[in-house]
Design a protein around this motif. Structure first.
Motif, PDB file in Angstrom:
ATOM      1  N   GLU A 264     -40.409   3.246  26.300  1.00 54.37           N
ATOM      2  CA  GLU A 264     -39.746   3.369  27.902  1.00 54.37           C
ATOM      3  C   GLU A 264     -39.992   3.077  29.600  1.00 54.37           C
ATOM      4  O   GLU A 264     -39.750   2.646  29.980  1.00 54.37           O
TER       5      GLU A 264
ATOM      6  N   LYS B  29     -37.600   4.245  32.471  1.00 53.92           N
ATOM      7  CA  LYS B  29     -36.659   3.977  32.233  1.00 53.92           C
ATOM      8  C   LYS B  29     -35.928   5.023  31.134  1.00 53.92           C
ATOM      9  O   LYS B  29     -34.883   5.110  30.638  1.00 53.92           O
ATOM     10  N   CYS B  30     -37.242   5.802  30.140  1.00 52.09           N
ATOM     11  CA  CYS B  30     -36.384   7.274  29.150  1.00 52.09           C
ATOM     12  C   CYS B  30     -35.721   8.211  29.778  1.00 52.09           C
ATOM     13  O   CYS B  30     -34.938   8.945  29.165  1.00 52.09           O
TER      14      CYS B  30
ATOM     15  N   LYS C 158     -31.545   8.435  30.003  1.00 49.62           N
ATOM     16  CA  LYS C 158     -31.863   8.965  28.403  1.00 49.62           C
ATOM     17  C   LYS C 158     -31.643  10.509  27.707  1.00 49.62           C
ATOM     18  O   LYS C 158     -30.791  10.641  26.773  1.00 49.62           O
TER      19      LYS C 158
END
Length: 592
Positions: A112, A115-116, A119
């Motif tokens: 990702e 974008k990780c 999380k």
């Protein structure tokens, strides 16, 4: 926790510095005494010092390269939700060779990219090298719990967990005068600057990619105030607060090594210990006390909490000689000026705690989030109470004459009232600045042989958020005091003793929730950290809920009058030494 360092070269001249990575990593040995590793490829070098916490096998060693050989990571910190993330990755067909959070982080990043980051529930600083792109990706956690420094010039980019590792690469060192001026006001140097012009702190909540000498940071997380968003009843807010903090503590109990908690006897550490005791049998708790200075000793309250929670409590009772004996160890480990004296107490507490456990939970962050400091109460009084304001203002001349000291109850009250009276006539921004520091701007300016450098521009940037919303004061504390003082102190002093410290209050879901609530849920005329006291009233002894705030301080006055007197007056402040530096105005120094 661990220590990381690395370099990417942009030229043949830059490549000459790659070999110094081994020296840089060696300087971080206390952050990671359990192992070390390096990675070299073409124009990049990265290194890692390991403190084994999760998956202590060699399978979790770093630098860690993925199965394809394309991506390599060095990582400092912990990802507390790595098990949940791993389940998702397994469902997508990804296979693992270890039980570590490092491998989860690496594979999530490969899948990702940046974008990780949204999380991740954790405290971290990491770098990933991509052989195919010939790039370096870096990121730091949302609140700057884990440190990351960098150096950039036309030939190279260097990063490291501590400035000493960057210095080990042999960079040019030039003092930043504006940072020194900031230090004299705040007792620490705020991000992104350091005491060196060429070295910066990587911004929290940000990432960057270094490729072909291009470097630009981008934010992936920004703390915002949403006072009007959540219109929860107070009892509902308290239940949510309890649930979020309980979940945060549970996540931060994950470890494959012995774990305990700091217990000072204050509200914040007591709450963390109360929640941890629900999920851990025979929780080990630790506190320090002062044999020679009863005014600073909080061990009575810590023992009350330990007894109620039935923890295995250990008190390290110290003399003034014990404190003085560790002074130079603290000063030697700090890479730049830092004058929060409680660093000495954290150092000694960490040193003794490390003999029993390898991980400790801490209550850091609650004061800044929920209005726990004396200055918060004073700010509320000025904003809400005209009568009290006028009384103190009319007594200003009397307050000047009273003795002011942190070493006695009366002297401390006098000191606080004097500072309160100084802030009455100031604007919100100027009052915040005055109460955050130890001298006013004019006093500091007189100390320098030349005028201010970029001091006022930096000050303006720091104060930009402060306004009539009380939450803006707390938010500025999170960005200024918490990140640059409290977290630096805890990280450096714990890492100097190879102890990992985790901070449950700084789970981003808790921080976001705190700033979604109106300020009156946190502080009013009768109570500070109100929502915490109400949410955990049944968990703790009444004495903890009703006691006044006492900082984690160190008794310094006797040292200044005895052991340190000759060092300060005859050496550090002697005329020749001051004049030779060419920085300070000796005539003004002599007046102090």
């Amino acid at each position: 926790m661990c220590g990381i360092a690395g370099i990417i070269a942009f030229s043949e001249e830059g490549k000459k510095f790659l070999s110094k990575t081994n020296s840089a990593i060696a300087s971080l040995s206390k952050r990671g005494p359990d192992g070390e590793g390096t990675f070299f490829h073409n124009k990049i070098a990265m290194g890692h010092r390991r403190l084994k916490i999760i998956d202590t096998s060699d399978n979790a060693s770093q630098p860690m390269t993925d199965a394809s050989g394309r991506f390599t990571v060095v990582f400092n910190g912990e990802i507390f939700n790595f098990r949940e993330l791993k389940k998702d990755l397994l469902a997508k067909g990804i296979r693992f060779k270890s039980e570590s959070d490092t491998e989860v982080l690496l594979n999530l990043f490969i899948l990702e990219k940046e974008k990780c980051l949204k999380k991740l529930d954790g405290e971290f600083a990491f770098a990933v090298h991509d052989i195919e792109e010939d790039s370096l990706f870096l990121a730091r956690d949302r609140f700057g719990i884990k440190p990351l420094y960098y150096f950039l010039d036309k030939d190279k980019f260097i990063f490291a967990s501590e400035m000493k590792a960057i210095i080990a690469y042999g960079i040019q060192k030039e003092m930043d005068e504006a940072s020194l001026q900031m230090y004299l006001h705040l007792n620490y140097i705020p991000s992104p600057n350091t005491i060196l012009k060429s070295v910066n702190k990587f911004p929290s909540g940000s990432f960057a990619k270094v490729i072909s000498s291009e470097f630009r940071t981008q934010m992936y997380y920004e703390l915002n105030m949403h006072s009007s968003v959540r219109n929860l009843q107070s009892d509902v807010a308290e239940q949510e607060m309890y649930k979020l903090l309980d979940n945060s503590v549970q996540h931060r109990l994950i470890a494959d090594v012995p774990l305990g908690a700091f217990l000072s006897g204050g509200l914040d550490s007591s709450i963390i210990c109360a929640l941890a005791s629900h999920h851990t049998k025979h929780l080990k708790t630790f506190s320090i006390g002062y044999k020679d200075e009863r005014y600073f000793d909080e061990t009575h309250y810590a023992k009350l909490v330990a007894k109620k929670l039935k923890t295995e409590h250990t008190v390290f009772s110290l003399t003034n000689n014990d404190l003085f004996a560790n002074l130079h160890s603290v000063l030697d480990y700090m890479d730049e000026p830092f004058a929060d004296s409680s660093a000495l107490a954290v150092h000694i507490l960490s040193m003794h705690t490390r003999k029993h456990v390898k991980v400790a939970l801490s209550g850091d962050g609650a004061d800044e989030l929920f209005g726990g400091y004396n200055k918060h109460n004073a700010e509320l009084m000025i904003r809400k109470s005209v009568i009290r304001k006028s009384i103190v203002k009319s007594s200003k001349h009397l307050l000047k004459a009273l003795p002011k000291s942190r070493n006695t109850k009366l002297g401390n009250i006098s000191r606080q009232l004097h500072k309160f009276s100084e802030g009455i006539s100031l604007s919100e921004k100027e009052r915040y600045w005055r109460w955050s520091g130890f001298a006013d701007d004019k006093e500091i300016e007189k100390l320098f042989s030349s005028g201010y450098a970029n001091y006022h521009e930096r000050k303006k940037e720091i104060l930009r958020l402060v306004n009539k919303d009380f939450n803006s004061v707390l938010m500025t504390d999170v960005k200024l005091v918490l990140e640059n003082d409290m977290l630096v102190k805890t990280d450096r002093m714990s890492m100097a003793n190879s102890l990992e410290v985790r901070v449950p209050f700084l789970d981003h879901k808790i921080v976001d929730f705190a700033f979604s609530l109106p300020a009156e849920y946190k502080i009013d005329r009768n109570s500070r950290k109100k929502i915490l006291k109400d949410a955990f009233r049944k968990e703790l002894p009444e004495e903890i809920l009703s006691r006044s705030k006492q900082g984690f301080e160190v008794p310094l006055l006797k040292w200044f009058q005895t052991e340190l007197r000759s060092i300060i007056t005859d050496d550090l402040l002697c005329e020749k030494f001051v004049q030779d530096q060419g920085i300070f105005n000796y005539i003004e120094i002599k007046k102090c």
